[in-house]
Design an enzyme around this catalytic site. Structure first.
Site, PDB file in Angstrom:
ATOM      1  N   GLY A 168       0.787  -1.239   0.000  1.00 12.90           N
ATOM      2  CA  GLY A 168       0.000   0.000   0.000  1.00 12.90           C
ATOM      3  C   GLY A 168       0.808   1.273   0.000  1.00 12.90           C
TER       4      GLY A 168
ATOM      5  N   LEU B 141       1.711   2.204  -7.081  1.00 12.12           N
ATOM      6  CA  LEU B 141       0.294   1.980  -7.374  1.00 12.12           C
ATOM      7  C   LEU B 141      -0.491   1.706  -6.100  1.00 12.12           C
ATOM      8  CD1 LEU B 141      -1.922   1.683  -9.524  1.00 12.12           C
ATOM      9  CD2 LEU B 141      -1.339  -0.751  -9.660  1.00 12.12           C
TER      10      LEU B 141
ATOM     11  N   LYS C 201       5.172 -14.020 -13.035  1.00 12.88           N
ATOM     12  CA  LYS C 201       3.736 -13.793 -12.843  1.00 12.88           C
ATOM     13  C   LYS C 201       2.924 -15.028 -13.212  1.00 12.88           C
ATOM     14  CE  LYS C 201       3.908  -8.759 -13.287  1.00 12.88           C
ATOM     15  NZ  LYS C 201       3.512  -7.553 -14.062  1.00 12.88           N
TER      16      LYS C 201
ATOM     17  N   HIS D 199      10.884  -4.634 -22.224  1.00 12.37           N
ATOM     18  CA  HIS D 199       9.457  -4.314 -22.214  1.00 12.37           C
ATOM     19  C   HIS D 199       9.131  -3.212 -23.223  1.00 12.37           C
ATOM     20  CE1 HIS D 199       9.183  -5.895 -17.798  1.00 12.37           C
ATOM     21  NE2 HIS D 199       9.410  -6.839 -18.680  1.00 12.37           N
TER      22      HIS D 199
END
Length: 312
Positions: free
Chosen positions: A11, A15, A138, A270
């Site tokens: 948190g 983001l 991921k 990327h």
């Protein structure tokens, strides 16, 4: 129907802090993991305190303490993880395997949103080395989630505006030049740019939506599906000046990676896949996914043009 209780992990991150505020704004009872590893990082401590003052609950726990994770998860209905997966900052994606085990043991979570929020890793089997490490990690986490039978939503938010739009889609730049710009290839490959606050808003909207259960939520704001040249043209109109343009070929771009450190090579990979291969727009969303701006038309997303105004 009562709104879900939400636990946000990561948190205090780039983001994550936006997810906390969006969750509170939408009226969810919001819990924020307060990791013991924060230590004396005063910026993170003050951010956590600010969340508490806004009404969030701080939950002390650690990835290194399984029982503390289980206890934290038992407090809520939905878990959202936003720990970093960016190598130039920190890459912590595999830590989520601890979280998967805790969620499975707790047995009460109605939905888990792991830390993804970029390119859909399921579509990146041919990603450029070494950038593909992010997608492999991921997919390992996804496999663990699905094998554990945990309900999920994966969020594919494409390009963060702060990283891409501010620098006119140039690697290593986050502020727009008023003089010149490097164009990747012919500059016509389309990409998708989403402002980080909008990513948070769409993400929180989806957590109680049965339409996105066990699916991928693709965030594709239609006005923000643009080529690099289109992004540059918007900036040129805003400043009333045409930039000098230098093009870099795919071969030269890839060759430039060899002298960079590992984290930068991952990032450059990327950029290559987005700007030279068009990996974000070379497929249609199938039955396995939903598109956010269509599901939630009431979210007035920020356009690339409006976003660039801040730099004028």
């Amino acid at each position: 129907m009562a709104k879900s209780k939400v636990l946000i992990i990561g948190g205090t991150g780039y983001l994550g802090k936006r997810l906390v505020k969006a969750s509170l704004r939408e009226g969810h009872e919001t819990f924020v993991l307060s990791r013991r590893e924060v230590g004396v990082d005063i910026d993170k401590v003050e951010m956590l305190i600010s969340f508490k003052m806004l009404g969030a609950h701080l939950v002390p726990a650690s990835f290194a303490d399984h029982s503390s994770l289980v206890d934290a998860v038992k407090l809520v209905d939905v878990v959202i993880c936003a720990i970093s997966g960016v190598h130039i900052r920190s890459h912590s994606i595999m830590l989520q395997l601890h979280l998967v085990r805790a969620i499975k043991e707790a047995g009460n979570v109605k939905r888990f949103l792991p830390s993804e929020f970029g390119t859909d890793p399921a579509r990146m089997e041919k990603a450029t080395e070494p950038g593909n490490v992010c997608f492999r990690d991921k997919m390992v986490v996804r496999k663990a989630i699905e094998e554990a039978g945990i309900p999920y939503t994966y969020v594919s938010a494409n390009c963060f505006a702060g990283y891409f739009v501010g620098g006119l889609c140039q690697f290593g730049k986050i502020l727009p030049s008023r003089d010149s710009v490097v164009i990747h290839g012919d500059g016509h490959k389309k990409a998708i740019y989403v402002v980080e606050d909008d990513i948070a808003s769409y993400t929180i909207k989806t957590i109680d939506d049965p339409r996105t259960l066990n699916k991928t939520l693709y965030i594709r704001p239609p006005k923000n599906i643009l080529s690099q040249r289109e992004v540059v043209h918007i900036w040129e109109k805003l400043i009333g000046k045409e930039l000098d343009k230098v093009t870099i070929s795919k071969e030269d771009f890839l060759a430039s990676m060899k002298d960079l450190d590992y984290g930068q090579q991952v990032g450059l990979g990327h950029y290559h896949d987005v700007l030279y291969e068009g990996c974000l727009t070379n497929f249609e969303i199938g039955s396995e996914g939903e598109e956010a701006s269509q599901l939630y038309p009431n979210i007035n997303y920020t356009t690339v043009e409006h976003y660039l105004i801040r730099y004028v």
